[in-house]
Design an enzyme around this catalytic site. Structure first.
Site, PDB file in Angstrom:
ATOM      1  N   CYS A 142       0.860  -1.181   0.000  1.00  0.00           N
ATOM      2  CA  CYS A 142       0.000   0.000   0.000  1.00  0.00           C
ATOM      3  C   CYS A 142       0.898   1.232   0.000  1.00  0.00           C
ATOM      4  CB  CYS A 142      -0.887  -0.008   1.252  1.00  0.00           C
ATOM      5  SG  CYS A 142      -1.981   1.420   1.381  1.00  0.00           S
ATOM      6  N   HIS A 151     -10.100   1.571   2.083  1.00  0.00           N
ATOM      7  CA  HIS A 151      -9.562   2.902   2.426  1.00  0.00           C
ATOM      8  C   HIS A 151     -10.698   3.900   2.678  1.00  0.00           C
ATOM      9  CE1 HIS A 151      -5.223   2.608   2.019  1.00  0.00           C
ATOM     10  NE2 HIS A 151      -5.310   2.030   0.842  1.00  0.00           N
ATOM     11  N   GLU A 202      -8.920  -0.990  -2.088  1.00  0.00           N
ATOM     12  CA  GLU A 202      -9.164   0.450  -2.266  1.00  0.00           C
ATOM     13  C   GLU A 202     -10.434   0.894  -1.548  1.00  0.00           C
ATOM     14  OE1 GLU A 202      -6.755   2.060  -3.209  1.00  0.00           O
ATOM     15  OE2 GLU A 202      -5.668   0.401  -4.120  1.00  0.00           O
TER      16      GLU A 202
HETATM   17 NI    NI Z   1      -3.692   1.130  -0.109  1.00  0.00          NI
END
Ligand code: NI
Length: 195
Positions: free
Chosen positions: A114, A160, A157
């Protein structure tokens, strides 16, 4: 366009739920997407979520490297259709206000990195098959199924957007560490890409 600063684990923007985008076509969203694409390319990442560039909005982008689509329904996966053509790199996929649901219970553990945890990797369980719905940058609703790496990137994603970083998904933190060490000591730890 601009290359944006990437938030690292520990910054509160990565820990808070992001807000839904009210108008996918708003100029600030168009600019955000362009800046995220430039930032992801500069950082050589495979995916990026808006909170990673200090913008708490529900926007993610990702890029499926050649041969990594991992999508049983690739023929129907038209999100990039018509834009990439042959030869050149495919443009990133952009998802606004994405919603993910697993299609079954099957889970697979694989390596992830990441951009908000530079130089680290970890082995993370993810659903193998998912469906996701979102708006594209034109404000049109899209719905796709994805599996394998494609499904993994989308789950990473979208996490997040809910303040979740991949170590928070890991049941075994012995498989979390610096990529350089993991590559040396863990035979399978070499396929990670920064998401
Ligand atoms: Ni990430």
């Amino acid at each position: 366009m601009a290359i944006l600063k990437i938030a690292r684990m520990g910054h509160p923007v990565l820990q808070a739920p992001a807000e839904a985008v009210a108008d996918a076509g708003a100029p600030e969203i168009t600019r955000l997407i362009a800046d995220m694409i430039e930032t992801m390319a500069d950082a050589a990442g495979a995916g990026l979520a808006a909170p990673q560039v200090h913008v708490p909005k529900r926007v993610v982008i990702f890029h499926l490297p050649e041969g990594r689509a991992g999508n049983g329904g690739e023929g129907g996966e038209d999100g990039n259709g018509g834009e990439g053509g042959n030869g050149g790199p495919r443009p990133p996929t952009v998802l606004i206000n994405p919603v993910v649901e697993p299609l079954d219970d099957e889970v697979e553990v694989d390596w992830e990195g990441c951009l908000s945890l530079p130089d680290m990797i970890g082995a993370v369980p993810r659903y193998v098959r998912i469906r996701y719905r979102a708006l594209n940058p034109d404000g049109e609703a899209i719905e796709r199924t994805a599996e394998g790496f494609h499904a993994r990137v989308v789950q990473h994603e979208c996490d997040h957007l809910d303040g979740i970083l991949y170590p928070m998904r890991m049941p075994d933190l012995t498989l979390f560490g610096f990529a350089e060490e993991m590559r040396r000591h863990v035979p399978a730890g070499r396929t990670e890409e920064a998401l």
